[in-house]
Design a protein around this motif. Structure first.
Motif, PDB file in Angstrom:
ATOM      1  N   GLY A 136       0.802  -0.996   0.151  1.00  0.00           N
ATOM      2  CA  GLY A 136      -0.063  -0.030   0.091  1.00  0.00           C
ATOM      3  C   GLY A 136       0.788   1.423   0.012  1.00  0.00           C
ATOM      4  O   GLY A 136       0.523   2.154  -0.824  1.00  0.00           O
ATOM      5  N   ASN A 137       1.882   1.183   0.846  1.00  0.00           N
ATOM      6  CA  ASN A 137       2.819   2.338   0.563  1.00  0.00           C
ATOM      7  C   ASN A 137       3.418   2.856  -0.464  1.00  0.00           C
ATOM      8  O   ASN A 137       3.717   3.853  -0.865  1.00  0.00           O
ATOM      9  CB  ASN A 137       4.028   2.422   2.050  1.00  0.00           C
ATOM     10  CG  ASN A 137       3.209   2.461   3.257  1.00  0.00           C
ATOM     11  OD1 ASN A 137       2.124   3.026   3.408  1.00  0.00           O
ATOM     12  ND2 ASN A 137       4.042   2.119   4.345  1.00  0.00           N
ATOM     13  N   VAL A 138       3.944   1.715  -1.236  1.00  0.00           N
ATOM     14  CA  VAL A 138       4.496   1.683  -2.583  1.00  0.00           C
ATOM     15  C   VAL A 138       3.399   2.649  -3.391  1.00  0.00           C
ATOM     16  O   VAL A 138       3.974   3.503  -4.361  1.00  0.00           O
ATOM     17  CB  VAL A 138       4.693   0.306  -3.047  1.00  0.00           C
ATOM     18  CG1 VAL A 138       5.019   0.557  -4.814  1.00  0.00           C
ATOM     19  CG2 VAL A 138       5.790  -0.167  -2.553  1.00  0.00           C
ATOM     20  N   GLY A 139       2.156   2.188  -3.551  1.00  0.00           N
ATOM     21  CA  GLY A 139       1.195   2.985  -4.180  1.00  0.00           C
ATOM     22  C   GLY A 139       1.102   4.456  -3.696  1.00  0.00           C
ATOM     23  O   GLY A 139       1.118   5.278  -4.382  1.00  0.00           O
ATOM     24  N   VAL A 140       1.152   4.662  -2.408  1.00  0.00           N
ATOM     25  CA  VAL A 140       1.089   6.047  -1.747  1.00  0.00           C
ATOM     26  C   VAL A 140       2.370   7.070  -2.433  1.00  0.00           C
ATOM     27  O   VAL A 140       2.338   7.900  -2.770  1.00  0.00           O
ATOM     28  CB  VAL A 140       1.023   5.963  -0.553  1.00  0.00           C
ATOM     29  CG1 VAL A 140       1.145   7.362   0.233  1.00  0.00           C
ATOM     30  CG2 VAL A 140      -0.191   5.428   0.250  1.00  0.00           C
ATOM     31  N   TYR A 141       3.565   6.321  -2.235  1.00  0.00           N
ATOM     32  CA  TYR A 141       4.507   6.940  -2.513  1.00  0.00           C
ATOM     33  C   TYR A 141       4.705   7.151  -4.182  1.00  0.00           C
ATOM     34  O   TYR A 141       5.175   8.329  -4.700  1.00  0.00           O
ATOM     35  CB  TYR A 141       5.857   6.152  -2.117  1.00  0.00           C
ATOM     36  CG  TYR A 141       6.122   5.749  -0.862  1.00  0.00           C
ATOM     37  CD1 TYR A 141       5.563   6.691   0.329  1.00  0.00           C
ATOM     38  CD2 TYR A 141       6.718   4.755  -0.239  1.00  0.00           C
ATOM     39  CE1 TYR A 141       5.846   6.519   1.544  1.00  0.00           C
ATOM     40  CE2 TYR A 141       6.830   4.316   1.161  1.00  0.00           C
ATOM     41  CZ  TYR A 141       6.398   5.476   2.051  1.00  0.00           C
ATOM     42  OH  TYR A 141       6.377   5.025   3.350  1.00  0.00           O
ATOM     43  N   LEU A 142       4.188   6.122  -5.016  1.00  0.00           N
ATOM     44  CA  LEU A 142       4.237   6.506  -6.355  1.00  0.00           C
ATOM     45  C   LEU A 142       3.062   7.665  -6.836  1.00  0.00           C
ATOM     46  O   LEU A 142       3.365   8.472  -7.563  1.00  0.00           O
ATOM     47  CB  LEU A 142       3.896   5.064  -6.935  1.00  0.00           C
ATOM     48  CG  LEU A 142       4.611   4.145  -7.217  1.00  0.00           C
ATOM     49  CD1 LEU A 142       4.121   2.837  -7.741  1.00  0.00           C
ATOM     50  CD2 LEU A 142       5.621   4.479  -8.317  1.00  0.00           C
ATOM     51  N   HIS A 143       2.025   7.777  -5.960  1.00  0.00           N
ATOM     52  CA  HIS A 143       1.043   8.765  -6.313  1.00  0.00           C
ATOM     53  C   HIS A 143       1.837  10.057  -5.971  1.00  0.00           C
ATOM     54  O   HIS A 143       1.608  11.161  -6.826  1.00  0.00           O
ATOM     55  CB  HIS A 143      -0.095   8.604  -5.247  1.00  0.00           C
ATOM     56  CG  HIS A 143      -0.935   9.657  -5.567  1.00  0.00           C
ATOM     57  ND1 HIS A 143      -2.160   9.865  -6.116  1.00  0.00           N
ATOM     58  CD2 HIS A 143      -1.047  10.944  -4.623  1.00  0.00           C
ATOM     59  CE1 HIS A 143      -2.825  10.864  -5.896  1.00  0.00           C
ATOM     60  NE2 HIS A 143      -2.256  11.500  -5.104  1.00  0.00           N
ATOM     61  N   ASN A 144       2.255   9.967  -4.738  1.00  0.00           N
ATOM     62  CA  ASN A 144       3.018  11.582  -4.443  1.00  0.00           C
ATOM     63  C   ASN A 144       4.162  11.948  -5.383  1.00  0.00           C
ATOM     64  O   ASN A 144       4.225  13.360  -5.854  1.00  0.00           O
ATOM     65  CB  ASN A 144       3.649  11.568  -3.029  1.00  0.00           C
ATOM     66  CG  ASN A 144       2.501  11.268  -1.933  1.00  0.00           C
ATOM     67  OD1 ASN A 144       1.224  11.611  -2.253  1.00  0.00           O
ATOM     68  ND2 ASN A 144       2.623  10.896  -0.653  1.00  0.00           N
ATOM     69  N   HIS A 145       4.766  10.871  -5.750  1.00  0.00           N
ATOM     70  CA  HIS A 145       5.771  11.287  -6.864  1.00  0.00           C
ATOM     71  C   HIS A 145       5.248  11.656  -8.004  1.00  0.00           C
ATOM     72  O   HIS A 145       5.813  12.688  -8.518  1.00  0.00           O
ATOM     73  CB  HIS A 145       6.656   9.942  -6.898  1.00  0.00           C
ATOM     74  CG  HIS A 145       8.172  10.084  -7.648  1.00  0.00           C
ATOM     75  ND1 HIS A 145       8.445  11.198  -7.699  1.00  0.00           N
ATOM     76  CD2 HIS A 145       8.613   8.977  -8.728  1.00  0.00           C
ATOM     77  CE1 HIS A 145       9.719  10.835  -8.367  1.00  0.00           C
ATOM     78  NE2 HIS A 145       9.717   9.775  -9.248  1.00  0.00           N
ATOM     79  N   ALA A 146       4.268  11.118  -8.426  1.00  0.00           N
ATOM     80  CA  ALA A 146       3.609  11.550  -9.708  1.00  0.00           C
ATOM     81  C   ALA A 146       3.177  12.953  -9.568  1.00  0.00           C
ATOM     82  O   ALA A 146       3.314  13.683 -10.566  1.00  0.00           O
ATOM     83  CB  ALA A 146       2.717  10.514 -10.154  1.00  0.00           C
ATOM     84  N   VAL A 147       2.510  13.334  -8.478  1.00  0.00           N
ATOM     85  CA  VAL A 147       2.002  14.802  -8.343  1.00  0.00           C
ATOM     86  C   VAL A 147       3.255  15.553  -8.380  1.00  0.00           C
ATOM     87  O   VAL A 147       3.001  16.721  -8.898  1.00  0.00           O
ATOM     88  CB  VAL A 147       1.393  14.544  -6.799  1.00  0.00           C
ATOM     89  CG1 VAL A 147       1.298  16.271  -6.331  1.00  0.00           C
ATOM     90  CG2 VAL A 147      -0.116  13.947  -6.832  1.00  0.00           C
ATOM     91  N   THR A 148       4.320  15.289  -7.704  1.00  0.00           N
ATOM     92  CA  THR A 148       5.554  16.120  -7.683  1.00  0.00           C
ATOM     93  C   THR A 148       6.004  16.452  -9.307  1.00  0.00           C
ATOM     94  O   THR A 148       6.378  17.648  -9.500  1.00  0.00           O
ATOM     95  CB  THR A 148       6.611  15.740  -6.848  1.00  0.00           C
ATOM     96  OG1 THR A 148       6.010  15.647  -5.694  1.00  0.00           O
ATOM     97  CG2 THR A 148       7.855  16.581  -6.696  1.00  0.00           C
ATOM     98  N   LEU A 149       5.883  15.215  -9.914  1.00  0.00           N
ATOM     99  CA  LEU A 149       6.338  15.359 -11.359  1.00  0.00           C
ATOM    100  C   LEU A 149       5.505  16.153 -12.167  1.00  0.00           C
ATOM    101  O   LEU A 149       6.015  16.787 -13.000  1.00  0.00           O
ATOM    102  CB  LEU A 149       6.675  14.135 -11.892  1.00  0.00           C
ATOM    103  CG  LEU A 149       7.770  13.202 -11.352  1.00  0.00           C
ATOM    104  CD1 LEU A 149       7.688  11.840 -11.726  1.00  0.00           C
ATOM    105  CD2 LEU A 149       9.315  13.645 -11.930  1.00  0.00           C
ATOM    106  N   LEU A 150       4.219  16.064 -12.033  1.00  0.00           N
ATOM    107  CA  LEU A 150       3.216  16.563 -12.630  1.00  0.00           C
ATOM    108  C   LEU A 150       3.434  17.991 -12.237  1.00  0.00           C
ATOM    109  O   LEU A 150       3.173  19.267 -13.219  1.00  0.00           O
ATOM    110  CB  LEU A 150       1.844  16.363 -12.413  1.00  0.00           C
ATOM    111  CG  LEU A 150       1.477  14.888 -12.846  1.00  0.00           C
ATOM    112  CD1 LEU A 150      -0.064  14.488 -12.514  1.00  0.00           C
ATOM    113  CD2 LEU A 150       1.527  14.688 -14.652  1.00  0.00           C
TER     114      LEU A 150
END
Length: 319
Positions: free
Chosen positions: A275-289
C-alpha cells in the motif's frame, strides 16, 4: 618390605645400609628413588629431588630419572592439595629431566587438566585452548580412554558466549559462539544460540531503519534456526517502513518508493508495504506533474495502474 608398608623413612634407611655394606647401586637404586620421591611428597620438600643425592653412586641418566620421579611424585601431591600452578611447574621439571618417562608425562597431563578446569570455570577460553594444546601430546596418561578436548574448548567458548549474550554484548557473543561452532560443528545448542545472537543484532538494526545491516543478520538467523523466520521477516518489514518513511518525510518520494519495493523482497506478503508503494508513487507522480516532468511521470504509469491509483489518468494526459 618397608616400601610395601609405605614406610618411606624405613626404606630410605635400609637403602643407606645397603650402600654402606657395598651393595651395587643397581640393587637398590629404584627403591631409593621411590622412597626419596615419596618422602619429598610427604614433606613437600623439592630439595630432595636433586639429581645427585649425597653419597649417591649412580650414573647421570639414572640420577636424572630418579629426580624426575621425585618431581613427578611431588607434583601429584601438590596437585591433590590444590596447588595447581606449583604442581604444573614441578611436572614440567620432571619432564625436562626425563621426557620419555610415563610418570613425568602423566604428571604434566593431569596438572594441565586441573589448570584447564579452573580456566574453564572462569571462562578464560584462550588459556583453555593453549593448555589443551600443551596437554594433547600426553593423552597417553589416560591409557586409551578418550579425552574430549574439542568439547572442552568448544564448551568453554559456548558458555562464555552465553554470558556475553545475557549482557547483550552481541559482538562478543557472536565471535565466541562462532569459535565454539568450529570445535562443535554438530552442536545444535551452539547453532541455535548463534542464530539468536544474529536475530537480536538484526532487531536492533531494524529498529533504527538500518536495513542493509539488518538484512544479512536476519537471513543468517532464520537459516540457523527456522523458528526465527517469521520474526525476522517481520523485523525486515518494519525496517523497510522506517527507512522508507524517513525518505518520505523529506519529500524524496522516489527513494521512498525504492525502499518500500526493496522491503517487499524480504516481506513479499506485506499489505502495508504494498500500500505504501502506491502512496509513494502517487506523491512522486504529483511532484513530477507539478514540475512539468511529463516523461518521467508517464514512466510510472504501469505501476500506478497496478496499484490502482486514479492519478494515472492525469499522468497519461500530461504532455
Amino acid at each position: 618390605d618397608a616400601l610395601e608398608r609405605k614406610d618411606w623413612s624405613g626404606a630410605s634407611a635400609q637403602r643407606d645400609a645397603a650402600a654402606r655394606v657395598g651393595a651395587p647401586a643397581s640393587d637398590y637404586a629404584a627403591q631409593r628413588a621411590r622412597a626419596n620421591a615419596e618422602l619429598a611428597a610427604l614433606e613437600g620438600d623439592a630439595s630432595r629431588c636433586s639429581t645427585e643425592p649425597p653419597g649417591a653412586r649412580t650414573t647421570a641418566p639414572a640420577a636424572a630419572q630418579a629426580a624426575s620421579m621425585c618431581f613427578a611424585t611431588l607434583s601429584k601431591a601438590r596437585r591433590e592439595a590444590g596447588a595447581i600452578d606449583e604442581a604444573l611447574q614441578l611436572a614440567r621439571r620432571a619432564l625436562t629431566l626425563a621426557p620419555r618417562e610415563d610418570g613425568a608425562q602423566s604428571a604434566v597431563f593431569f596438572a594441565l587438566v586441573e589448570k584447564i578446569k579452573r580456566a574453564r570455570e572462569a571462562d578464560h577460553c584462550d588459556l583453555v585452548e593453549t593448555l589443551v594444546r600443551e596437554a594433547r601430546p600426553f593423552e597417553g596418561a589416560l591409557h586409551g580412554q578418550p579425552w574430549q578436548h574439542e568439547e572442552i574448548i568448544g564448551g568453554c567458548l559456548a558458555h562464555a558466549g552465553e554470558m556475553a549474550f545475557k549482557v547483550r554484548d552481541w559482538g562478543t557473543a557472536a565471535a565466541l559462539l562462532r569459535r565454539a561452532a568450529t570445535h562443535l560443528p554438530n552442536d545444535t545448542a551452539v547453532r541455535t544460540n548463534l542464530a539468536r545472537v544474529d536475530a537480536n543484532r538484526a532487531l536492533e538494526h531494524a529498529k533504527g531503519g538500518a536495513c542493509d545491516q539488518a538484512r544479512p543478520l536476519a537471513h543468517r538467523a532464520a537459516t540457523g534456526d527456522t523458528t526465527l523466520a517469521v520474526s525476522m521477516t517481520s523485523a525486515l518489514e518494519h525496517c523497510a517502513h522506517v527507512e522508507a518513511e524517513r525518505a518520505a518525510a523529506s519529500g524524496d518520494w522516489a527513494t521512498a518508493t525504492s525502499l518500500a519495493r526493496r522491503g517487499l523482497i524480504d516481506a513479499p506478503n506485506s499489505a502495508s508495504l504494498r500500500g505504501n508503494v502506491g502512496v509513494y508513487l502517487h506523491n512522486h507522480a504529483v511532484t513530477l506533474l507539478k514540475t512539468g516532468h511529463c516523461e518521467e511521470a508517464r514512466a510510472l504509469l504501469p505501476e500506478l495502474r497496478a496499484a490502482g491509483r486514479a492519478i494515472a489518468n492525469d499522468v497519461e494526459k500530461c504532455r
